[in-house]
Write a protein that holds these residues in place. Sequence first.
Motif, PDB file in Angstrom:
ATOM      1  N   VAL A  62     -14.193   4.011 -22.449  1.00 29.09           N
ATOM      2  CA  VAL A  62     -13.344   5.144 -22.088  1.00 29.09           C
ATOM      3  C   VAL A  62     -12.090   4.601 -21.421  1.00 29.09           C
ATOM      4  CG1 VAL A  62     -13.158   7.258 -20.720  1.00 29.09           C
ATOM      5  CG2 VAL A  62     -15.345   6.645 -21.785  1.00 29.09           C
ATOM      6  N   VAL A  63     -10.927   4.935 -21.980  1.00 25.72           N
ATOM      7  CA  VAL A  63      -9.654   4.448 -21.457  1.00 25.72           C
ATOM      8  C   VAL A  63      -8.848   5.626 -20.923  1.00 25.72           C
ATOM      9  CG1 VAL A  63      -7.532   3.179 -21.959  1.00 25.72           C
ATOM     10  CG2 VAL A  63      -9.649   2.583 -23.152  1.00 25.72           C
ATOM     11  N   GLU A  64      -8.349   5.495 -19.700  1.00 27.27           N
ATOM     12  CA  GLU A  64      -7.569   6.570 -19.085  1.00 27.27           C
ATOM     13  C   GLU A  64      -6.355   6.008 -18.359  1.00 27.27           C
ATOM     14  OE1 GLU A  64     -11.310   9.600 -18.040  1.00 27.27           O
ATOM     15  OE2 GLU A  64     -10.064   8.773 -16.431  1.00 27.27           O
ATOM     16  N   GLU A  65      -5.256   6.732 -18.448  1.00 25.51           N
ATOM     17  CA  GLU A  65      -4.087   6.420 -17.615  1.00 25.51           C
ATOM     18  C   GLU A  65      -4.220   7.245 -16.353  1.00 25.51           C
ATOM     19  OE1 GLU A  65       0.288   6.135 -19.016  1.00 25.51           O
ATOM     20  OE2 GLU A  65       0.116   8.119 -18.091  1.00 25.51           O
ATOM     21  N   ILE A  66      -4.275   6.589 -15.205  1.00 25.85           N
ATOM     22  CA  ILE A  66      -4.487   7.345 -13.972  1.00 25.85           C
ATOM     23  C   ILE A  66      -3.190   7.593 -13.208  1.00 25.85           C
ATOM     24  CG2 ILE A  66      -6.870   6.563 -13.762  1.00 25.85           C
ATOM     25  CD1 ILE A  66      -6.023   4.639 -11.621  1.00 25.85           C
ATOM     26  N   SER A  67      -2.126   6.876 -13.564  1.00 29.15           N
ATOM     27  CA  SER A  67      -0.827   7.122 -12.932  1.00 29.15           C
ATOM     28  C   SER A  67       0.288   6.421 -13.702  1.00 29.15           C
ATOM     29  CB  SER A  67      -0.823   6.630 -11.485  1.00 29.15           C
ATOM     30  OG  SER A  67       0.439   6.831 -10.888  1.00 29.15           O
ATOM     31  N   LYS A  68       1.468   7.056 -13.724  1.00 26.61           N
ATOM     32  CA  LYS A  68       2.655   6.407 -14.285  1.00 26.61           C
ATOM     33  C   LYS A  68       3.448   5.700 -13.195  1.00 26.61           C
ATOM     34  CE  LYS A  68       3.274   9.632 -18.128  1.00 26.61           C
ATOM     35  NZ  LYS A  68       2.980   8.623 -19.162  1.00 26.61           N
ATOM     36  N   LYS A  69       3.016   5.866 -11.942  1.00 25.98           N
ATOM     37  CA  LYS A  69       3.720   5.292 -10.797  1.00 25.98           C
ATOM     38  C   LYS A  69       3.094   3.972 -10.396  1.00 25.98           C
ATOM     39  CE  LYS A  69       5.380   6.506  -6.163  1.00 25.98           C
ATOM     40  NZ  LYS A  69       5.344   7.514  -5.084  1.00 25.98           N
ATOM     41  N   THR A  70       3.906   2.921 -10.264  1.00 28.61           N
ATOM     42  CA  THR A  70       3.439   1.605  -9.838  1.00 28.61           C
ATOM     43  C   THR A  70       4.267   1.151  -8.651  1.00 28.61           C
ATOM     44  OG1 THR A  70       4.947   0.346 -11.253  1.00 28.61           O
ATOM     45  CG2 THR A  70       2.877   1.080 -12.243  1.00 28.61           C
ATOM     46  N   PRO A  71       3.873   0.069  -7.987  1.00 31.23           N
ATOM     47  CA  PRO A  71       4.654  -0.431  -6.853  1.00 31.23           C
ATOM     48  C   PRO A  71       6.115  -0.712  -7.191  1.00 31.23           C
ATOM     49  CG  PRO A  71       2.526  -1.474  -6.881  1.00 31.23           C
ATOM     50  CD  PRO A  71       2.615  -0.669  -8.142  1.00 31.23           C
ATOM     51  N   SER A  72       6.414  -1.042  -8.441  1.00 31.95           N
ATOM     52  CA  SER A  72       7.785  -1.374  -8.825  1.00 31.95           C
ATOM     53  C   SER A  72       8.716  -0.184  -8.712  1.00 31.95           C
ATOM     54  CB  SER A  72       7.824  -1.921 -10.253  1.00 31.95           C
ATOM     55  OG  SER A  72       7.275  -0.972 -11.153  1.00 31.95           O
ATOM     56  N   SER A  73       8.145   1.040  -8.661  1.00 37.29           N
ATOM     57  CA  SER A  73       8.976   2.231  -8.553  1.00 37.29           C
ATOM     58  C   SER A  73       9.464   2.461  -7.123  1.00 37.29           C
ATOM     59  CB  SER A  73       8.198   3.460  -9.035  1.00 37.29           C
ATOM     60  OG  SER A  73       7.059   3.682  -8.215  1.00 37.29           O
ATOM     61  N   SER A  74       8.952   1.710  -6.175  1.00 36.85           N
ATOM     62  CA  SER A  74       9.352   1.852  -4.775  1.00 36.85           C
ATOM     63  C   SER A  74      10.469   0.869  -4.422  1.00 36.85           C
ATOM     64  CB  SER A  74       8.145   1.606  -3.863  1.00 36.85           C
ATOM     65  OG  SER A  74       8.539   1.586  -2.510  1.00 36.85           O
ATOM     66  N   LYS A  75      11.565   1.384  -3.860  1.00 40.14           N
ATOM     67  CA  LYS A  75      12.674   0.526  -3.443  1.00 40.14           C
ATOM     68  C   LYS A  75      12.248  -0.417  -2.314  1.00 40.14           C
ATOM     69  CE  LYS A  75      16.314   3.792  -4.772  1.00 40.14           C
ATOM     70  NZ  LYS A  75      17.454   4.619  -4.294  1.00 40.14           N
ATOM     71  N   LEU A  76      11.250   0.001  -1.565  1.00 39.03           N
ATOM     72  CA  LEU A  76      10.766  -0.819  -0.458  1.00 39.03           C
ATOM     73  C   LEU A  76      10.158  -2.124  -0.952  1.00 39.03           C
ATOM     74  CD1 LEU A  76       9.053   1.910   1.762  1.00 39.03           C
ATOM     75  CD2 LEU A  76      11.303   0.869   2.083  1.00 39.03           C
ATOM     76  N   PHE A  77       9.779  -2.151  -2.243  1.00 40.56           N
ATOM     77  CA  PHE A  77       9.151  -3.346  -2.789  1.00 40.56           C
ATOM     78  C   PHE A  77      10.118  -4.513  -2.887  1.00 40.56           C
ATOM     79  CE2 PHE A  77       6.648  -6.058  -5.473  1.00 40.56           C
ATOM     80  CZ  PHE A  77       5.354  -5.724  -5.141  1.00 40.56           C
ATOM     81  N   LYS A  78      11.399  -4.245  -2.770  1.00 42.14           N
ATOM     82  CA  LYS A  78      12.396  -5.309  -2.837  1.00 42.14           C
ATOM     83  C   LYS A  78      12.585  -5.997  -1.477  1.00 42.14           C
ATOM     84  CE  LYS A  78      15.207  -3.222  -6.562  1.00 42.14           C
ATOM     85  NZ  LYS A  78      14.114  -3.023  -7.394  1.00 42.14           N
ATOM     86  N   ILE A  79      11.994  -5.434  -0.430  1.00 38.99           N
ATOM     87  CA  ILE A  79      12.166  -5.964   0.922  1.00 38.99           C
ATOM     88  C   ILE A  79      11.059  -6.967   1.235  1.00 38.99           C
ATOM     89  CG2 ILE A  79      12.378  -5.409   3.366  1.00 38.99           C
ATOM     90  CD1 ILE A  79      13.222  -2.594   2.541  1.00 38.99           C
ATOM     91  N   ALA A  80      11.457  -8.204   1.487  1.00 37.47           N
ATOM     92  CA  ALA A  80      10.478  -9.258   1.793  1.00 37.47           C
ATOM     93  C   ALA A  80       9.631  -8.866   2.994  1.00 37.47           C
ATOM     94  CB  ALA A  80      11.202 -10.578   2.055  1.00 37.47           C
ATOM     95  N   PHE A  81       8.388  -9.265   3.001  1.00 35.25           N
ATOM     96  CA  PHE A  81       7.383  -9.007   4.034  1.00 35.25           C
ATOM     97  C   PHE A  81       6.888  -7.560   4.001  1.00 35.25           C
ATOM     98  CE2 PHE A  81       9.834 -12.628   5.625  1.00 35.25           C
ATOM     99  CZ  PHE A  81       8.818 -13.553   5.753  1.00 35.25           C
ATOM    100  N   LEU A  82       7.799  -6.591   3.827  1.00 37.63           N
ATOM    101  CA  LEU A  82       7.357  -5.201   3.737  1.00 37.63           C
ATOM    102  C   LEU A  82       6.662  -4.938   2.407  1.00 37.63           C
ATOM    103  CD1 LEU A  82       7.279  -2.405   5.027  1.00 37.63           C
ATOM    104  CD2 LEU A  82       9.530  -1.943   4.025  1.00 37.63           C
ATOM    105  N   ARG A  83       7.086  -5.632   1.344  1.00 37.16           N
ATOM    106  CA  ARG A  83       6.519  -5.388   0.023  1.00 37.16           C
ATOM    107  C   ARG A  83       5.041  -5.758  -0.062  1.00 37.16           C
ATOM    108  NH1 ARG A  83      10.640  -9.662  -2.640  1.00 37.16           N
ATOM    109  NH2 ARG A  83       9.998 -11.529  -1.523  1.00 37.16           N
ATOM    110  N   GLY A  84       4.597  -6.651   0.807  1.00 35.80           N
ATOM    111  CA  GLY A  84       3.178  -6.981   0.822  1.00 35.80           C
ATOM    112  C   GLY A  84       2.342  -5.793   1.233  1.00 35.80           C
TER     113      GLY A  84
END
Length: 296
Positions: free
Chosen positions: A31-53
Amino acid sequence: MKVGGQAIIEGVLMIGRNVSIAVRDNKGAIVVEEISKKTPSSSKLFKIAFLRGIISLYYSLYYGIYALDRSAEISSGQKMKRSETIFSLLLAVALAVGLFLVLPVFLTNLLKFLKDNEFMFSLVEGLIRLGLFLLYVYVISLLKDVKRIFQYHGAEHMVIHAYEANEELTVENVRKHSTIHPRCGTSFMMIFLIISIVVFSLLGSLISLGLTGKVISRIVLIPVVIGFSYEFLRISARGSKFIKILASPGLILQKLTTATPNDSQIEVAIAALRKAIDEERNTNCKKDSEGPEFFG
């Protein structure tokens, strides 16, 4: 595009262009399901070192908990009660904080000769924390149900290796690859524990804290340790030979948290990744080095 994933009950969670799961149900079908189209890459905060962890760990836990709940439903054919999931989550968090943060402080406090040496207190406490974690991993690795999850963990890593090698996702191609991956959450945990020893030891050399202060500081500084640990994990995945040597304890620990999967389990991992990278609409997608690092 970087991808990552987690082993779940009789299946695999994958994060790529979207977040998807593949689970073997009680009739043997995938059984295969998509549970979200949103990933960490969609967050601008992910570009900030240390915070992205912290952001990446949040997403991994958020989707991981949902995926575990959903995989339990699919594999068993029974609906899970939300109240049971919430209780299990709260219990798991309480046990983790108590066992790996609070208990080491109290055990170290029993060693009276360390009472006046804050640096050595923090160092010994960290080693006790590390020992408890290794003992915990070893004990659960002996459980039959956990062994199956570790097999899916191995399948997840092998499929990601094949994808990153730009190979066609077939069982034959995947079978050639290792169950060990440098971006694994197991490696992150080992790095976290080692860096926590350094951070808390340095804190102990600068500030004298009572027993209560020590416990509070360990909890309050969790985000700081997470931030440093994640950045080190990113560097170690593609860093120098010296950095990779420093990261080797996490890779060695994966010998316990992964196991060689069978073909059926590899098929499930392949199905999850194909859905996560949206393979049908992106047959010529490039496995480039840009984008966020997800836990493998």
